[in-house]
Design a protein around this motif. Structure first.
Motif, PDB file in Angstrom:
ATOM      1  N   GLU A 181      -6.328   8.650   5.775  1.00 20.69           N
ATOM      2  CA  GLU A 181      -7.557   9.357   5.454  1.00 20.69           C
ATOM      3  C   GLU A 181      -7.857   9.194   3.975  1.00 20.69           C
ATOM      4  O   GLU A 181      -6.944   8.927   3.187  1.00 20.69           O
ATOM      5  CB  GLU A 181      -7.401  10.850   5.783  1.00 20.69           C
ATOM      6  CG  GLU A 181      -7.056  11.113   7.224  1.00 20.69           C
ATOM      7  CD  GLU A 181      -6.686  12.566   7.494  1.00 20.69           C
ATOM      8  OE1 GLU A 181      -6.420  13.322   6.547  1.00 20.69           O
ATOM      9  OE2 GLU A 181      -6.668  12.948   8.672  1.00 20.69           O
ATOM     10  N   GLN A 182      -9.126   9.384   3.600  1.00 23.08           N
ATOM     11  CA  GLN A 182      -9.518   9.275   2.205  1.00 23.08           C
ATOM     12  C   GLN A 182     -10.475  10.404   1.858  1.00 23.08           C
ATOM     13  O   GLN A 182     -11.320  10.788   2.663  1.00 23.08           O
ATOM     14  CB  GLN A 182     -10.173   7.919   1.947  1.00 23.08           C
ATOM     15  CG  GLN A 182      -9.210   6.786   2.243  1.00 23.08           C
ATOM     16  CD  GLN A 182      -9.692   5.457   1.738  1.00 23.08           C
ATOM     17  OE1 GLN A 182     -10.374   5.364   0.732  1.00 23.08           O
ATOM     18  NE2 GLN A 182      -9.302   4.404   2.435  1.00 23.08           N
ATOM     19  N   PRO A 212      -1.954   7.779   3.895  1.00 25.24           N
ATOM     20  CA  PRO A 212      -0.896   7.549   2.915  1.00 25.24           C
ATOM     21  C   PRO A 212      -1.406   6.640   1.803  1.00 25.24           C
ATOM     22  O   PRO A 212      -2.481   6.063   1.931  1.00 25.24           O
ATOM     23  CB  PRO A 212       0.198   6.856   3.745  1.00 25.24           C
ATOM     24  CG  PRO A 212      -0.549   6.123   4.807  1.00 25.24           C
ATOM     25  CD  PRO A 212      -1.736   7.012   5.134  1.00 25.24           C
ATOM     26  N   PRO A 213      -0.644   6.524   0.712  1.00 24.15           N
ATOM     27  CA  PRO A 213      -1.057   5.637  -0.376  1.00 24.15           C
ATOM     28  C   PRO A 213      -1.286   4.211   0.129  1.00 24.15           C
ATOM     29  O   PRO A 213      -0.568   3.729   1.002  1.00 24.15           O
ATOM     30  CB  PRO A 213       0.129   5.689  -1.336  1.00 24.15           C
ATOM     31  CG  PRO A 213       0.752   7.014  -1.070  1.00 24.15           C
ATOM     32  CD  PRO A 213       0.600   7.221   0.416  1.00 24.15           C
ATOM     33  N   HIS A 214      -2.324   3.553  -0.405  1.00 26.47           N
ATOM     34  CA  HIS A 214      -2.688   2.213   0.056  1.00 26.47           C
ATOM     35  C   HIS A 214      -2.585   1.169  -1.036  1.00 26.47           C
ATOM     36  O   HIS A 214      -3.343   0.223  -1.042  1.00 26.47           O
ATOM     37  CB  HIS A 214      -4.119   2.214   0.591  1.00 26.47           C
ATOM     38  CG  HIS A 214      -4.326   3.060   1.791  1.00 26.47           C
ATOM     39  ND1 HIS A 214      -3.653   2.861   2.966  1.00 26.47           N
ATOM     40  CD2 HIS A 214      -5.118   4.140   1.995  1.00 26.47           C
ATOM     41  CE1 HIS A 214      -4.024   3.774   3.844  1.00 26.47           C
ATOM     42  NE2 HIS A 214      -4.906   4.554   3.278  1.00 26.47           N
ATOM     43  N   MET A 215      -1.720   1.319  -1.970  1.00 20.31           N
ATOM     44  CA  MET A 215      -1.609   0.340  -3.061  1.00 20.31           C
ATOM     45  C   MET A 215      -1.159  -0.950  -2.520  1.00 20.31           C
ATOM     46  O   MET A 215      -0.730  -1.772  -2.323  1.00 20.31           O
ATOM     47  CB  MET A 215      -0.679   0.814  -4.150  1.00 20.31           C
ATOM     48  CG  MET A 215      -1.305   1.815  -5.057  1.00 20.31           C
ATOM     49  SD  MET A 215      -2.681   1.216  -5.986  1.00 20.31           S
ATOM     50  CE  MET A 215      -1.912  -0.031  -6.961  1.00 20.31           C
ATOM     51  N   ASN A 230       4.880   6.953  -3.580  1.00 24.77           N
ATOM     52  CA  ASN A 230       6.002   7.378  -2.745  1.00 24.77           C
ATOM     53  C   ASN A 230       5.753   8.738  -2.110  1.00 24.77           C
ATOM     54  O   ASN A 230       6.594   9.261  -1.400  1.00 24.77           O
ATOM     55  CB  ASN A 230       7.295   7.436  -3.576  1.00 24.77           C
ATOM     56  CG  ASN A 230       7.669   6.073  -4.074  1.00 24.77           C
ATOM     57  OD1 ASN A 230       7.718   5.130  -3.303  1.00 24.77           O
ATOM     58  ND2 ASN A 230       7.904   5.962  -5.365  1.00 24.77           N
ATOM     59  N   ASN A 231       4.605   9.328  -2.374  1.00 21.51           N
ATOM     60  CA  ASN A 231       4.251  10.634  -1.816  1.00 21.51           C
ATOM     61  C   ASN A 231       3.413  10.454  -0.558  1.00 21.51           C
ATOM     62  O   ASN A 231       3.073   9.339  -0.177  1.00 21.51           O
ATOM     63  CB  ASN A 231       3.476  11.452  -2.853  1.00 21.51           C
ATOM     64  CG  ASN A 231       4.319  11.753  -4.074  1.00 21.51           C
ATOM     65  OD1 ASN A 231       5.535  11.836  -3.994  1.00 21.51           O
ATOM     66  ND2 ASN A 231       3.666  11.904  -5.210  1.00 21.51           N
ATOM     67  N   LEU A 232       3.035  11.548   0.047  1.00 14.88           N
ATOM     68  CA  LEU A 232       2.197  11.490   1.237  1.00 14.88           C
ATOM     69  C   LEU A 232       0.747  11.184   0.887  1.00 14.88           C
ATOM     70  O   LEU A 232      -0.012  10.694   1.711  1.00 14.88           O
ATOM     71  CB  LEU A 232       2.275  12.802   2.016  1.00 14.88           C
ATOM     72  CG  LEU A 232       3.630  13.117   2.620  1.00 14.88           C
ATOM     73  CD1 LEU A 232       3.609  14.478   3.304  1.00 14.88           C
ATOM     74  CD2 LEU A 232       4.032  12.029   3.608  1.00 14.88           C
TER      75      LEU A 232
END
Length: 180
Positions: A124-125, A177-180, A99-101
């Motif tokens: 980005e990673q 952003p998170p990629h789950m 839920n974070n950036l």
């Protein structure tokens, strides 16, 4: 300025990069109900709120806490192990981090283990190799990233992280952003 429950739910949903329909599906509710809640056109019972927050990875206490009371330090016991990612160990370092950036992950890959090949996506990673050597494949090119080296790339190309070596590899991996 007082923030309403609907405004907080909408902010969390947008931070998770979810549509109202996706959140509704995860929370086993209707898109129309989510819209009404976000626009303060309907009240919500505790069970529905709990379902929505569970779908967003946020606890009731965290949801109702003041901004000043947000957590800063997280214990190893609070990490979230994720199975089925093709890695020996895939740990979200913070509960609710999707839920974070950005999403910090501790990743350990056994010899020959590779995460799933990912299609281009926004974001980005970044990775910092803690042990072993990581193989990074970006748009058909292969990069070897040894211990104490790091990598950074935009996720707008097909990419994959793995371990082509004979020893385990471990890295701190951050996606945004998170990629789950």
């Amino acid at each position: 300025m007082k923030v309403t429950i609907g405004e907080k739910i909408k902010a969390l949903r947008l931070a998770s990069d979810l549509t109202q329909a996706e959140l509704a599906s995860r929370a086993r509710l209707t898109r129309g109900f989510i819209s009404q809640i976000e626009n303060d056109q309907s009240s919500i019972n505790l069970d529905s709120l709990a379902d929505i927050l569970e779908a967003l990875g946020v606890g009731l206490g965290e949801f109702f806490s003041d901004v000043e009371k947000r957590r800063v330090v997280f214990r190893p016991s609070e990490r979230v192990n994720v199975e089925g990612k093709g890695a020996r160990r895939f740990e979200l370092l913070m509960p609710g981090s999707t839920n974070n950036l950005m999403d910090p992950i501790l990743l350990e890959l056994g010899p020959g283990e590779f995460l799933e090949l990912r299609d281009p996506m926004p974001g980005e990673q970044f990775g910092f190799v803690l042990a072993g050597t990581v193989t990074l494949r970006i748009d058909g090119k292969s990069f070897k990233v040894p211990r104490e080296h790091c990598f950074y790339f935009k996720s707008d190309q097909r990419h994959q992280i793995g371990n082509a070596g004979e020893r385990a590899a471990k890295l701190l991996w951050v996606t945004t952003p998170p990629h789950m």
